[in-house]
Design an enzyme around this catalytic site. Structure first.
Site, short mmCIF file in Angstrom:
data_model
loop_
_atom_site.label_atom_id
_atom_site.label_comp_id
_atom_site.label_asym_id
_atom_site.label_seq_id
_atom_site.Cartn_x
_atom_site.Cartn_y
_atom_site.Cartn_z
N ALA A 296 -11.04 6.41 19.28
CA ALA A 296 -10.84 5.06 18.73
C ALA A 296 -11.39 3.95 19.61
CB ALA A 296 -9.37 4.78 18.47
N LYS B 265 -4.68 16.56 14.96
CA LYS B 265 -4.80 15.32 15.72
C LYS B 265 -3.59 14.48 15.34
CE LYS B 265 -7.99 11.62 15.14
NZ LYS B 265 -7.47 10.33 15.65
N GLY C 237 -10.88 1.15 14.93
CA GLY C 237 -11.76 0.36 14.08
C GLY C 237 -12.19 -0.97 14.67
N ASN D 52 -15.42 7.01 14.16
CA ASN D 52 -15.58 7.03 12.71
C ASN D 52 -16.24 5.74 12.22
OD1 ASN D 52 -15.33 7.26 9.94
ND2 ASN D 52 -13.19 7.73 9.93
#
Lengths: 256, 336
Positions: free
Chosen positions: A184, A96, A157, A206
């Site tokens: 993301a 990635k 994030g 994540n």
């Protein structure tokens, strides 16, 4: 069946492995999510001199397909070096590719990304490029040899969801045959469902799980949302329209 | 009963204190020449902050950590009970809301309260949380004082000695070697932390201050005489020997964001060490024949050592008992 570079993928949810309260929680959340692919950073998480061996062993111990990433790389050279290291550590041609271009938004550097993708594809890597939803960059990446594209939903994030649904829809329409993964920006299961409803093949996330109060429960929530979104896409949803149309016929009712 | 404790970090010295207080005949054997050499405790922050840790740690850390402040206060003279101040810049207010939801035993601190607690930060922060029940200590003084008290009590400290050369007659070994015990505890891993000690004649903080940030969370712990420990990174690795440029930039950049006067501070020291952790980041007591392993204190050495030492004594005093952090209880706690 979804395929990345000829490998069948059983789950449309891909997970990052950073920021979990503990490796034990990570492992439980991964199981609860039903994911088949986890991504791992070789740079930030491992430090230098192969120091991350223990953590990598732990990731390998999950028994899933590993997609190593070049998170935290700001130049083509860094990214290429990290990719080489990843291939050695995890024994996979998958990478990635992240080449960060801007510190505050961590948005990808499209020029460096295309250059690094070209180098790595030529070396036999199977590249998963982290990109914005820019159509032209996408074309260049495909020309370079990428057979999967990973546009962002929003900055890494940030948990803001799909910032540019129009752009993402356009990208989907232009590349009907290339697996597209939202990478993301996902914060909520509804964001993941929206991406799947747009026809995206998978989502990678994540922070939304790792930093949730209960990561394991959130992993379950995302698994359900991704499945729901995909089913909805395959079920061919109705178009939105301006005029109300009653679902119950008016005929036979008393007019007042 | 004669007990040999291997390791003179926070786990070893705390266990030695508890065992000798219970009347055991204790000998400490440690590879290091001096207290603190070769020990990740030397680089600890020394925050006794069980409630703050609840933001990311599991419930036992919050509960067992509450024993720490009283224990240290009874054994060393460098404990400060000033609480903890948690702050965020206005842009990162969401981080503070999240921290507040995930923790307990805190009070909201507005601009006025922040100014009253830490006058140097007055006007710079409008939102914060105050944890009045927390404290901090100077980890290096604490370790040295524990060792000194043990010596005075007649505990033998064989520093600079490898265990296989120590030739000690004992009934039981307590293995507190930290990461060095990986040879016997394969599920142990190292988690690197990096820290910087700075000294400022301009900044005067009274208590640990945590500055929340989406990418680079920071804490600053006052060490007296204008010295501050700035920490700490968390890297899944055990190989680093020196702090990286990136971590230095992050830590000092965050300190500067907390108070620009830190720009004039001098850098006294940088430190790096790997802390021993089990997969769930909780400590563990493991019995193997005549050896009791006490390990995996992770980033909670000073916070959890008193509770884990107490449990080690329980496990030895009553061999049929299985204190909470014994391996045997691990599956139960996991599913609970």
């Amino acid at each position: 069946m979804l395929e990345f570079y000829g490998t069948s993928v059983s789950s449309r949810l891909l997970l990052g492995t950073a920021q979990y309260p503990s490796p034990a929680t990570l492992s439980e959340a991964v199981r609860a999510s039903g994911t088949a692919i986890v991504t791992v950073s070789l740079r930030r998480e491992s430090g230098r001199e192969r120091g991350g061996q223990d953590f990598w062993a732990l990731i390998k111990g999950l028994g899933l397909r590993v997609l190593p990433n070049t998170a935290g790389c700001h130049s083509v050279r860094e990214a290429v070096t990290t990719a080489h290291m990843a291939r050695e550590v995890f024994g996979t041609p998958w990478i990635k590719l992240e080449v960060i271009g801007e510190q505050d938004t961590l948005q990808p550097d499209p020029f460096g990304l295309v250059e690094a993708a070209r180098i790595l594809c030529d070396e036999g890597f199977e590249v998963f490029p982290y990109m914005t939803e820019d159509l032209v960059v996408a074309e260049r990446l495909v020309e370079a040899g990428c057979k999967v594209l990973m546009p962002w939903g929003a900055p890494i994030g940030s948990g803001r969801g799909l910032n540019n649904a129009y752009g993402l829809r356009t990208l989907r329409a232009h590349f009907p045959d290339i697996p597209l993964v939202i990478d993301a920006g996902i914060g909520l299961p509804s964001h993941a469902a929206e991406a799947m409803e747009l026809g995206y093949d998978a989502v990678l996330l994540n922070t939304a799980i790792a930093k949730a109060g209960d990561p394991v429960m959130m992993a379950q929530a995302f698994a359900k949302a991704v499945e729901a979104g995909r089913l909805a896409y395959e079920a061919d949803p109705i178009e939105a329209r301006d005029m109300a149309a009653p679902s119950t016929p008016l005929m036979g009712k008393a007019f007042l | 009963m004669r007990i040999t404790i291997i390791g003179a970090g926070v786990a070893g010295l705390t266990c030695a204190t508890e065992f000798s207080e219970q009347g055991f005949d204790v000998t400490i054997v440690a590879r290091s020449e001096h207290i603190g050499d070769d020990s990740c405790s030397w680089y600890a922050g020394g925050m006794l902050a069980p409630w703050c840790e609840g933001e990311s740690a599991e419930e036992p850390v919050v509960r067992l950590g509450q024993e720490a402040i009283g224990w240290w206060d009874r054994h060393v003279d460098c404990v400060e009970r000033q609480g903890t101040l948690v702050l965020s810049h206005t842009r990162d207010a969401a981080e503070l809301r999240r921290f507040s939801r995930r923790t307990s035993a805190h009070e909201a601190a507005d601009a006025e309260r922040i100014a009253a607690l830490e006058p140097d930060l007055a006007g710079r922060f409008r939102h914060g949380l105050f944890f009045p029940g927390e404290g901090h200590l100077d980890p290096r003084k604490a370790l040295e004082q524990l060792a000194e008290t043990l010596r005075r009590r007649g505990v033998r400290l064989q520093l600079g000695t490898e265990m296989d050369k120590a030739a000690i007659q004992s009934d039981l070994t307590i293995d507190c070697r930290g990461l060095a015990a990986k040879d016997a505890l394969p599920d142990l891993r190292g988690v690197t932390g990096e820290m910087i000690v700075i000294r400022s004649s301009e900044v005067n903080l009274h208590r640990p201050v945590r500055l929340l940030h989406p990418r680079i969370p920071l804490y600053i712990v006052p060490r007296g005489n204008g010295a501050y420990m700035v920490g700490a990174t968390m890297i899944e690795s055990d190989a680093s020997r020196r702090i990286s440029v990136r971590s230095t930039l992050e830590l000092l950049g965050s300190a500067f964001a907390l108070d620009p006067a830190f720009a004039e501070a001098e850098i006294l020291e940088t430190g790096v060490d790997a802390r021993p952790a089990f997969p769930d980041n909780l400590p563990r007591i493991r019995r193997r024949g005549q050896t009791l392993y006490v390990n995996g204190l992770y980033r909670h050495g000073f916070l959890l050592a008193p509770a884990i030492a107490r449990m080690a004594v329980e496990a030895v005093t009553d061999p049929t008992s299985t204190p909470e952090m014994m391996d045997e209880n691990y599956p139960e706690r996991q599913s609970a």
